[in-house]
Enzyme design. Sequence first.
Site, PDB file in Angstrom:
ATOM      1  N   GLU A 100      14.829  51.394  -2.142  1.00 14.98           N
ATOM      2  CA  GLU A 100      14.382  50.093  -1.650  1.00 14.98           C
ATOM      3  C   GLU A 100      13.983  49.313  -2.885  1.00 14.98           C
ATOM      4  OE1 GLU A 100      12.618  47.023  -1.012  1.00 14.98           O
ATOM      5  OE2 GLU A 100      10.863  48.236  -0.502  1.00 14.98           O
ATOM      6  N   GLU A 116      14.193  38.352 -10.181  1.00 18.68           N
ATOM      7  CA  GLU A 116      12.955  38.617  -9.439  1.00 18.68           C
ATOM      8  C   GLU A 116      11.762  38.474 -10.372  1.00 18.68           C
ATOM      9  OE1 GLU A 116      11.547  41.798  -6.091  1.00 18.68           O
ATOM     10  OE2 GLU A 116      12.334  42.639  -7.955  1.00 18.68           O
ATOM     11  N   CYS A 161       8.538  42.678  -2.598  1.00 18.73           N
ATOM     12  CA  CYS A 161       9.995  42.670  -2.729  1.00 18.73           C
ATOM     13  C   CYS A 161      10.646  41.782  -1.679  1.00 18.73           C
ATOM     14  CB  CYS A 161      10.538  44.089  -2.634  1.00 18.73           C
ATOM     15  SG  CYS A 161      10.009  44.983  -1.157  1.00 18.73           S
ATOM     16  N   LYS A 180       4.799  60.839  -5.979  1.00 14.51           N
ATOM     17  CA  LYS A 180       4.510  60.402  -7.350  1.00 14.51           C
ATOM     18  C   LYS A 180       4.063  58.949  -7.299  1.00 14.51           C
ATOM     19  CE  LYS A 180       5.706  58.512 -11.501  1.00 14.51           C
ATOM     20  NZ  LYS A 180       5.759  57.065 -11.791  1.00 14.51           N
TER      21      LYS A 180
END
Length: 496
Positions: free
Chosen positions: A267, A400, A300, A191
């Site tokens: 993750e 973040e 990330c 996806k």
Amino acid sequence: MATMAGADTKLVLGETKLYIDGELRPAMGGKTYPNISPWTGEVVGYAADASAEDVEAAIAAARRAFDGTDWSLDKDRRFALVQKLRTLFEENRARLGLIALNEAGAAQGAVNRAHVGMALGAWDDLMGLFPKMAWEQPYEDRVYGPTTHKRIAVKEPIGVVGAITPWNVPLYINVAKVVSALLTGCTVVLKAAPDTPGLAAVFGELADAAGFPAGVLNVITSSDPAMAGEMLTTDPRVDLISFTGSTAVGKRIMANGAPTLKRVFLELGGKSAKIILDDAANFAQEVAHSMLIFHAGQGCAVMSRLLVPRSRYDEAVAILTKAYAAFDAWGDPDAPDHMMGPLISKRQQERVLSYVEIGKQEGARLIAGGNAAPYKGAGFFVEPTCFVDVTNDMRIAREEIFGPVLVVIPFEDDEDAIRIANDSEYGLSGGVYSADVDRALKVARRVRTGTIGINNGMCIAGDIPFGGYKASGIGREWGMEGMEEFLETKLIGIGG
């Protein structure tokens, strides 16, 4: 921009299709949605816009292929087909770069690294590791009563995998999940993130050309960011979810998977610290190279917190001020050495700029950037940005941002640096810089993070495990450990 000049921009990337049960086809009802270039804000292609019925068909196909064929048993066939697929990707390397540039906003330098070059190199790493996998492990015989019992642990594929991938380096992460799952004998529903459909759709197109069995790999693209993911994470026919993305979505996926006790690999986000100790051999160079520019900070594992010794803090600020003022090698899609382009979308641009305002309100001092950059083009550009006089309790140091925003924090000594680095809900990556490797090792061993490099030591590659501590995730991707995430262990005891 050479790749987009002149003709109808819709033709740059064309129109992608779904790949379901061995068939390349449009979405039900022929629905499509526009693929927008981050460089220009214009349409560069169209993607099939999957419906719930399409997702249902993909899950059903993957389940049939796992339960009703020998895919999970025939290691040699799997390896040969995945190798054939790799060859087709190599033949399409230039096209992959074109897609990464146009839909992910990757600058040419980033295309040649993480977006395509590293993705295909890491694929090769997985191919090299696969023949070394231990599918059976004998244990010592155990005598119980009059009988000697033999015990064997065997590794078996877990089943149907839902691979949910992000927009920042999509090909790299698609390779990690899809190739690992296929090699280990699973079937897959991939996806894609809505913003980067092309770098997923190419898997279906080339798998079809390679002659993959029906249902083994299925590829879904959709304008709805949640619908397909919700279906995959709640459907009992899906055995494992491998997700890369935000921590908030990761928590929802865990909750969705709980009723069916899915295995969940996550993750997630990061706020990684780069610690430059006072004895760093190339202090000025390492400070200057801390500018957060690669792929506009959309990674990330980027080191977005720079920790420098208070004894050299003014020196570090002066170095960064000069480095940012001199830096203009970004924002040109045709420049082969540029590593930074636009942000992925208008929404992400606005999000990053909102964090700049938060930083100002919190009392941090802006020494570079902080603005949109319309002088670079009509796309979603934000200037390379740096805040100093940051404390670790500020939101810009804890959350973040996922943009080109570096925050600089002083520390008193090694213990203080470790404390600041660990004072985070995240723990994904990081770095330590010192002329004394033993000193750096002592620091690195105490930073609670899944990967950390000393003096730019390689800690992320296809042949080694990658993943995080704390809110940065669960499980590992890449390396032998990453492939083993897709396996179950069955213990067989033999008496008599």
